[in-house]
Each structure stands twice: as C-alpha cells, then as structure tokens.
Motif scaffolding. Structure first.
Motif, PDB file in Angstrom:
ATOM      1  N   SER A   3      -2.800   3.600  -3.228  1.00 24.09           N
ATOM      2  CA  SER A   3      -2.956   2.692  -4.324  1.00 24.09           C
ATOM      3  C   SER A   3      -2.276   1.485  -3.546  1.00 24.09           C
ATOM      4  N   ILE A   4      -2.925   0.362  -4.102  1.00 29.26           N
ATOM      5  CA  ILE A   4      -2.421  -0.895  -3.891  1.00 29.26           C
ATOM      6  C   ILE A   4      -2.190  -1.914  -4.778  1.00 29.26           C
ATOM      7  N   ASP A   5      -0.965  -2.422  -4.921  1.00 26.92           N
ATOM      8  CA  ASP A   5      -0.621  -2.824  -6.442  1.00 26.92           C
ATOM      9  C   ASP A   5      -0.306  -1.799  -7.207  1.00 26.92           C
ATOM     10  N   LYS A   6      -1.123  -1.926  -8.365  1.00 25.23           N
ATOM     11  CA  LYS A   6      -1.104  -0.708  -9.297  1.00 25.23           C
ATOM     12  C   LYS A   6      -2.534  -0.113  -9.571  1.00 25.23           C
ATOM     13  N   VAL A   7      -3.213  -0.243  -8.467  1.00 25.01           N
ATOM     14  CA  VAL A   7      -4.685   0.159  -8.574  1.00 25.01           C
ATOM     15  C   VAL A   7      -4.841   1.314  -7.433  1.00 25.01           C
ATOM     16  N   VAL A  39       1.053  -1.155   0.195  1.00 26.66           N
ATOM     17  CA  VAL A  39      -0.084  -0.112   0.018  1.00 26.66           C
ATOM     18  C   VAL A  39       1.035   1.174  -0.068  1.00 26.66           C
ATOM     19  N   ARG A  40       0.448   2.279  -0.776  1.00 25.81           N
ATOM     20  CA  ARG A  40       1.083   3.581  -0.730  1.00 25.81           C
ATOM     21  C   ARG A  40      -0.111   4.537  -0.490  1.00 25.81           C
ATOM     22  N   ILE A  41       0.131   5.302   0.428  1.00 27.04           N
ATOM     23  CA  ILE A  41      -0.871   6.614   0.825  1.00 27.04           C
ATOM     24  C   ILE A  41      -0.676   7.745   0.036  1.00 27.04           C
ATOM     25  N   ARG A  42      -1.374   8.017  -0.799  1.00 28.29           N
ATOM     26  CA  ARG A  42      -1.287   9.162  -1.839  1.00 28.29           C
ATOM     27  C   ARG A  42      -2.066  10.576  -1.032  1.00 28.29           C
ATOM     28  N   ALA A  43      -3.082  10.525  -0.236  1.00 27.57           N
ATOM     29  CA  ALA A  43      -3.432  11.469   0.727  1.00 27.57           C
ATOM     30  C   ALA A  43      -4.599  11.027   1.461  1.00 27.57           C
ATOM     31  N   ALA A  44      -4.420  11.428   2.633  1.00 28.71           N
ATOM     32  CA  ALA A  44      -5.441  10.975   3.579  1.00 28.71           C
ATOM     33  C   ALA A  44      -5.944  12.074   4.743  1.00 28.71           C
ATOM     34  N   ASP A  45      -7.272  12.022   5.080  1.00 25.59           N
ATOM     35  CA  ASP A  45      -7.717  12.635   6.298  1.00 25.59           C
ATOM     36  C   ASP A  45      -8.671  11.787   6.731  1.00 25.59           C
ATOM     37  N   GLN A  62      -8.207  -0.517   8.019  1.00 24.22           N
ATOM     38  CA  GLN A  62      -9.509  -1.434   7.879  1.00 24.22           C
ATOM     39  C   GLN A  62      -9.615  -1.245   6.142  1.00 24.22           C
ATOM     40  N   ALA A  63      -9.608   0.021   5.610  1.00 23.33           N
ATOM     41  CA  ALA A  63      -9.693   0.168   4.216  1.00 23.33           C
ATOM     42  C   ALA A  63      -8.653  -0.790   3.379  1.00 23.33           C
ATOM     43  N   PHE A  64      -7.379  -0.584   3.725  1.00 18.54           N
ATOM     44  CA  PHE A  64      -6.140  -1.410   3.391  1.00 18.54           C
ATOM     45  C   PHE A  64      -6.475  -2.745   3.275  1.00 18.54           C
ATOM     46  N   ARG A  65      -6.813  -3.404   4.349  1.00 20.83           N
ATOM     47  CA  ARG A  65      -6.869  -4.755   4.689  1.00 20.83           C
ATOM     48  C   ARG A  65      -8.207  -5.257   3.758  1.00 20.83           C
ATOM     49  N   CYS A  66      -9.368  -4.535   3.599  1.00 25.12           N
ATOM     50  CA  CYS A  66     -10.555  -4.858   2.728  1.00 25.12           C
ATOM     51  C   CYS A  66     -10.213  -4.911   1.304  1.00 25.12           C
ATOM     52  N   ALA A  67      -9.348  -4.012   0.908  1.00 22.02           N
ATOM     53  CA  ALA A  67      -8.841  -3.946  -0.363  1.00 22.02           C
ATOM     54  C   ALA A  67      -7.991  -4.906  -0.825  1.00 22.02           C
TER      55      ALA A  67
END
Length: 128
Positions: free
Chosen positions: A110-114, A36-42, A50-55
């Motif tokens: 992003s996760i992998d190339k998505v 996973v790579r965070i691009r922007a977060a609030d 939870q979002a990373f795990r679900c994705a």
C-alpha cells in the motif's frame, strides 16, 4: 590455527549481521519517506524499490483524484519494459484476488491509502 579460523568466522558473521541491520534500517527509512507499507512480497529488494518509486511518482503526478487504471498501466509498462512481458497490476482501495505468480515475481503493498498488487505470471502456450 583452528582457533584463529573460528574467531575469523565469528567476526565475519558479526560484521555481516551489522550490515544486514543497517540495510534494514535504510529500507525502513525509504518506505516511510515514500509512505509505503509492504503487505506481502516474493520479489528482490531492487525490484520492490523500483515498484515503490514508480507508484510514488505516478501518484504524485495525478492531480486530484486517484486514477487506478493509469497507475496500474504505469507499473505494468515499467515492469514489462524492464523485466519482460507477463506482468499484471491491480490497483484500488478495496479488492480481492487470488493469483498464481512466477517465483520472485509478487508484490502486494500500500502507498498512501491505495493498495497495489504487482505480479508476473509464467508465459506458457495454451494447450488446444
């Protein structure tokens, strides 16, 4: 006595900085494990995780080609059921967006190339 209080405050700040550094390292390790790579977060860290795990789980369950709609639906359902309605999810390899979100309800990663954009909007009645 004042010197003792200052020393206690200094030690407390030092220990707190060590805890924060350890948490940052653990978070980075988890992101690398999930790719996973965070691009922007609030968004609070537990919700991000939870979002990373679900994705990750959704992507791993897809045989072969990426199903963007299926991934978006899985994230939306997960967050709607856990944190109430009005979550939106955009998934793809190339897209543009401009959204308004509720405070603490925005994650672009992003996760992998998505690329995944997950956000919550305030639910307000439309004026007629």
């Amino acid at each position: 006595m004042e010197g003792a209080e200052e020393e206690l405050e200094r030690r407390s700040k030092f220990l707190n900085s060590l805890i924060q550094k350890k948490k940052a390292v653990e978070q980075k390790d988890q992101h690398e494990h999930l790719n996973v790579r965070i691009r922007a977060a609030d968004m609070p860290l537990p919700l991000q995780n939870q979002a990373f795990r679900c994705a990750r789980d959704s992507l791993d369950s897809m045989p072969g080609k990426l199903d963007s709609k299926r991934l978006a639906l899985a994230l939306k359902k997960e967050f709607d059921s856990s944190y109430g309605p009005a979550w939106h999810c955009i998934v793809g390899t190339s897209f543009g967006s401009y959204v308004t979100h509720s405070l603490g309800g925005f994650l672009y990663f992003s996760i992998d190339k998505v690329y995944i954009l997950l956000f919550k909007t305030a639910v307000e009645p439309l004026d007629k």
